[in-house]
Design an enzyme around this catalytic site. Structure first.
Site, PDB file in Angstrom:
ATOM      1  N   SER A  92     -11.353  76.408  44.944  1.00  0.00           N
ATOM      2  CA  SER A  92     -12.387  75.770  44.122  1.00  0.00           C
ATOM      3  C   SER A  92     -11.944  74.359  43.751  1.00  0.00           C
ATOM      4  O   SER A  92     -10.847  74.181  43.208  1.00  0.00           O
ATOM      5  CB  SER A  92     -12.593  76.606  42.863  1.00  0.00           C
ATOM      6  OG  SER A  92     -13.535  76.001  42.029  1.00  0.00           O
ATOM      7  N   GLY A 146     -15.346  78.935  43.561  1.00  0.00           N
ATOM      8  CA  GLY A 146     -14.372  79.989  43.851  1.00  0.00           C
ATOM      9  C   GLY A 146     -14.997  81.370  43.710  1.00  0.00           C
ATOM     10  O   GLY A 146     -14.710  82.278  44.496  1.00  0.00           O
ATOM     11  N   CYS A 161     -13.303  81.886  31.435  1.00  0.00           N
ATOM     12  CA  CYS A 161     -14.459  82.773  31.494  1.00  0.00           C
ATOM     13  C   CYS A 161     -14.379  83.850  30.422  1.00  0.00           C
ATOM     14  O   CYS A 161     -15.329  84.562  30.186  1.00  0.00           O
ATOM     15  CB  CYS A 161     -14.535  83.427  32.869  1.00  0.00           C
ATOM     16  SG  CYS A 161     -14.201  82.272  34.158  1.00  0.00           S
ATOM     17  N   GLN A 218      -6.187  79.042  41.804  1.00  0.00           N
ATOM     18  CA  GLN A 218      -5.220  78.351  40.928  1.00  0.00           C
ATOM     19  C   GLN A 218      -4.080  77.717  41.716  1.00  0.00           C
ATOM     20  O   GLN A 218      -3.269  76.987  41.151  1.00  0.00           O
ATOM     21  CB  GLN A 218      -4.630  79.338  39.906  1.00  0.00           C
ATOM     22  CG  GLN A 218      -5.619  79.825  38.862  1.00  0.00           C
ATOM     23  CD  GLN A 218      -6.005  78.755  37.851  1.00  0.00           C
ATOM     24  OE1 GLN A 218      -5.260  77.804  37.601  1.00  0.00           O
ATOM     25  NE2 GLN A 218      -7.172  78.897  37.248  1.00  0.00           N
ATOM     26  N   THR A 277     -28.638  73.948  51.880  1.00  0.00           N
ATOM     27  CA  THR A 277     -28.376  72.542  52.204  1.00  0.00           C
ATOM     28  C   THR A 277     -27.001  72.122  51.675  1.00  0.00           C
ATOM     29  O   THR A 277     -26.674  72.381  50.513  1.00  0.00           O
ATOM     30  CB  THR A 277     -29.481  71.643  51.597  1.00  0.00           C
ATOM     31  OG1 THR A 277     -30.713  72.098  52.137  1.00  0.00           O
ATOM     32  CG2 THR A 277     -29.268  70.180  51.915  1.00  0.00           C
ATOM     33  N   HIS A 330     -12.760  72.133  41.457  1.00  0.00           N
ATOM     34  CA  HIS A 330     -12.548  71.617  40.090  1.00  0.00           C
ATOM     35  C   HIS A 330     -11.192  71.998  39.522  1.00  0.00           C
ATOM     36  O   HIS A 330     -10.806  71.527  38.447  1.00  0.00           O
ATOM     37  CB  HIS A 330     -13.697  72.027  39.157  1.00  0.00           C
ATOM     38  CG  HIS A 330     -13.716  73.461  38.735  1.00  0.00           C
ATOM     39  ND1 HIS A 330     -13.285  73.859  37.486  1.00  0.00           N
ATOM     40  CD2 HIS A 330     -14.123  74.589  39.359  1.00  0.00           C
ATOM     41  CE1 HIS A 330     -13.442  75.170  37.372  1.00  0.00           C
ATOM     42  NE2 HIS A 330     -13.948  75.638  38.495  1.00  0.00           N
ATOM     43  N   ASN A 373      -4.451  83.060  36.797  1.00  0.00           N
ATOM     44  CA  ASN A 373      -5.005  81.989  35.973  1.00  0.00           C
ATOM     45  C   ASN A 373      -4.534  82.043  34.519  1.00  0.00           C
ATOM     46  O   ASN A 373      -4.500  81.032  33.843  1.00  0.00           O
ATOM     47  CB  ASN A 373      -6.532  82.011  36.009  1.00  0.00           C
ATOM     48  CG  ASN A 373      -7.114  83.389  35.885  1.00  0.00           C
ATOM     49  OD1 ASN A 373      -6.797  84.292  36.668  1.00  0.00           O
ATOM     50  ND2 ASN A 373      -7.943  83.576  34.893  1.00  0.00           N
TER      51      ASN A 373
HETATM   52  N1  PLP Z   1     -10.351  82.759  40.683  1.00  0.00           N
HETATM   53  C1  PLP Z   1      -9.450  82.291  39.812  1.00  0.00           C
HETATM   54  C2  PLP Z   1      -8.034  82.720  39.922  1.00  0.00           C
HETATM   55  C3  PLP Z   1      -9.843  81.397  38.808  1.00  0.00           C
HETATM   56  O1  PLP Z   1      -8.940  80.915  37.960  1.00  0.00           O
HETATM   57  C4  PLP Z   1     -11.206  81.005  38.750  1.00  0.00           C
HETATM   58  C5  PLP Z   1     -11.659  80.095  37.673  1.00  0.00           C
HETATM   59  O2  PLP Z   1     -11.117  80.045  36.588  1.00  0.00           O
HETATM   60  C6  PLP Z   1     -12.103  81.509  39.699  1.00  0.00           C
HETATM   61  C7  PLP Z   1     -11.639  82.389  40.649  1.00  0.00           C
HETATM   62  C8  PLP Z   1     -13.537  81.100  39.692  1.00  0.00           C
HETATM   63  O3  PLP Z   1     -13.655  79.803  40.213  1.00  0.00           O
HETATM   64  P1  PLP Z   1     -15.002  78.944  39.961  1.00  0.00           P
HETATM   65  O4  PLP Z   1     -14.940  78.457  38.552  1.00  0.00           O
HETATM   66  O5  PLP Z   1     -14.940  77.844  40.948  1.00  0.00           O
HETATM   67  O6  PLP Z   1     -16.133  79.869  40.211  1.00  0.00           O
END
Ligand code: PLP
Length: 377
Positions: free
Chosen positions: A196, A72, A321, A176, A234, A198, A148
């Site tokens: 994203s 993401g 993060c 999210q 790749t 995951h 998030n």
């Molecule tokens: N944007 C939002 C709203 C998120 O919650 C996150 C991850 O917590 C990201 C971007 C970043 O995604 P990624 O972990 O795939 O880099």
């Protein structure tokens, strides 16, 4: 095995077994480089094509509008850096993830052409504020689909409409939201959308960016001709396959999952009240089901997190993060949460693998810890 409850699904989710099984052949036997012309690469190439079609279908896009990225963060950076390269003005919100905020701050330092919109105490961006801020003739309005930390869902359709009325493009960081909220990019009028895997039970290290046909966004990663020459490197075939499988599965059961999570949420909130816990829930007006930002006056979110951890319960104080910072998050500041409440905030994010036993255990642990902390204070 010691009991544990994983309640941090906004940070990441468990890989779906179906996605894992779908990925296996491409990790072991079908390892041909999808860019090669020989027959051994055919299976990888076909897997990319199928996955692109599945993902496009899940969000109402065309296959050629889906570009695979590494996460993401990359998708978000691609949009912001691309806009900056084209000298476009950028308007975004003050509660974006750092994947948007940091590149925007970089652009701001270089050309001063970025504005950060305030939000209401529920974490909502005002469409009127957004309209007023789009003054220049060409720009990008980028507002996240769902936050998030507090789960707030933004008025995406109205924001996209406002951007178009001003002749601007609209991007949404939907990391999210994808796989959790029904999304049709054409119905919403979105021009670009980041996702994203995951966050929706897919593998880590893979994501995508939807770019509406006809929009020219300069590449972020330059090199080979993968992804029609717009994203070199790749292709991560196994992860792309896992992402498509997980998204398809989540989207198929999205209605049932949301009802299920709504029920778990209600049990959790009722259970906490029953334990005599006093708390404020942030951003509940329009939110992602299962995402609960809860503030306890006089408590310390870090302490709650660590004491819950000792009991095998995993929650967060804010975004994943941010977990190594101890300052109050920019999101809680932006919604104007009072200092003591902000300090005592945790995020519980439930997912489809949680059950009522998890919720009961979580409530029991939280109740004991909060009351025990109060007695010690
Ligand atoms: N944007 C939002 C709203 C998120 O919650 C996150 C991850 O917590 C990201 C971007 C970043 O995604 P990624 O972990 O795939 O880099």
């Amino acid at each position: 095995m010691k009991r544990y409850v994983y309640a941090d699904n906004a940070a990441t989710t468990r890989l779906s077994m179906k996605a894992y099984e779908a990925m296996k052949p491409y990790l072991l036997n079908e390892y041909g480089n999808a860019s090669q012309p020989y027959s051994f690469a055919r299976s990888s190439k076909k897997a990319l094509k199928n996955s692109r079609e599945i993902i496009a279908r899940c969000i109402g896009a065309l296959p050629e509008e889906i570009y695979f990225t590494s996460c993401g963060t990359e998708s978000d950076n691609w949009v912001i850096c691309g806009a900056a390269k084209r000298n476009m003005s950028i308007v975004t919100s003050s509660i974006e993830h750092h994947a948007i905020l940091r590149p925007c701050e970089d652009v701001q330092r270089v050309n001063g052409n970025v504005q950060f919109l305030p939000v209401s105490e529920d974490g909502l961006v005002s469409v009127e504020d957004a309209k007023r801020s789009m003054q220049n003739s060409c720009g990008i309005l980028s507002v996240m689909f769902a936050n998030n930390e507090i789960g707030t869902i933004q008025p995406i359709k109205n924001l996209a409409k406002a951007a178009h009325q001003k002749g601007w493009l609209f991007h949404t960081d939907a990391v999210q939201a994808v796989g959790h909220v029904p999304i049709d990019v054409h119905e919403l009028g979105v021009d670009m959308l980041s996702a994203s895997a995951h966050k929706f039970n897919g593998p880590k290290g893979i994501g995508f960016l939807y770019i509406k046909k006809g929009i020219e966004l300069p590449p972020l990663i330059n090199g080979g001709m993968q992804e029609s020459g717009y994203r070199a490197g790749t292709e991560n075939v196994a992860s792309v396959v896992g992402m498509a499988s997980a998204l398809e599965e989540n989207v198929r059961v999205i209605g049932d999952t949301n009802l299920y999570l709504q029920n778990l949420e209600t049990r959790l909130l009722d259970g906490m009240r029953h334990q005599g816990l006093i708390f404020k829930r942030n951003g509940a007006l329009s939110h992602i089901f299962g995402n609960l930002s809860l503030s306890f006056a006089g408590q310390n979110g870090e302490t709650l997190l660590h004491r819950l951890d000792l009991n095998g319960v995993f929650v967060s104080t804010g975004s994943a993060c941010d977990s190594r910072r101890t300052q109050v998050s920019h999101v809680l500041k932006a919604i104007g949460l009072e200092g003591s409440l902000a300090k005592g905030t945790i995020r519980i994010s439930l997912g489809r693998y949680n059950n009522t036993d998890d919720v009961e255990y979580l409530v029991e642990c939280l109740g004991k810890i909060v009351l025990d902390n109060k007695l010690k204070a």
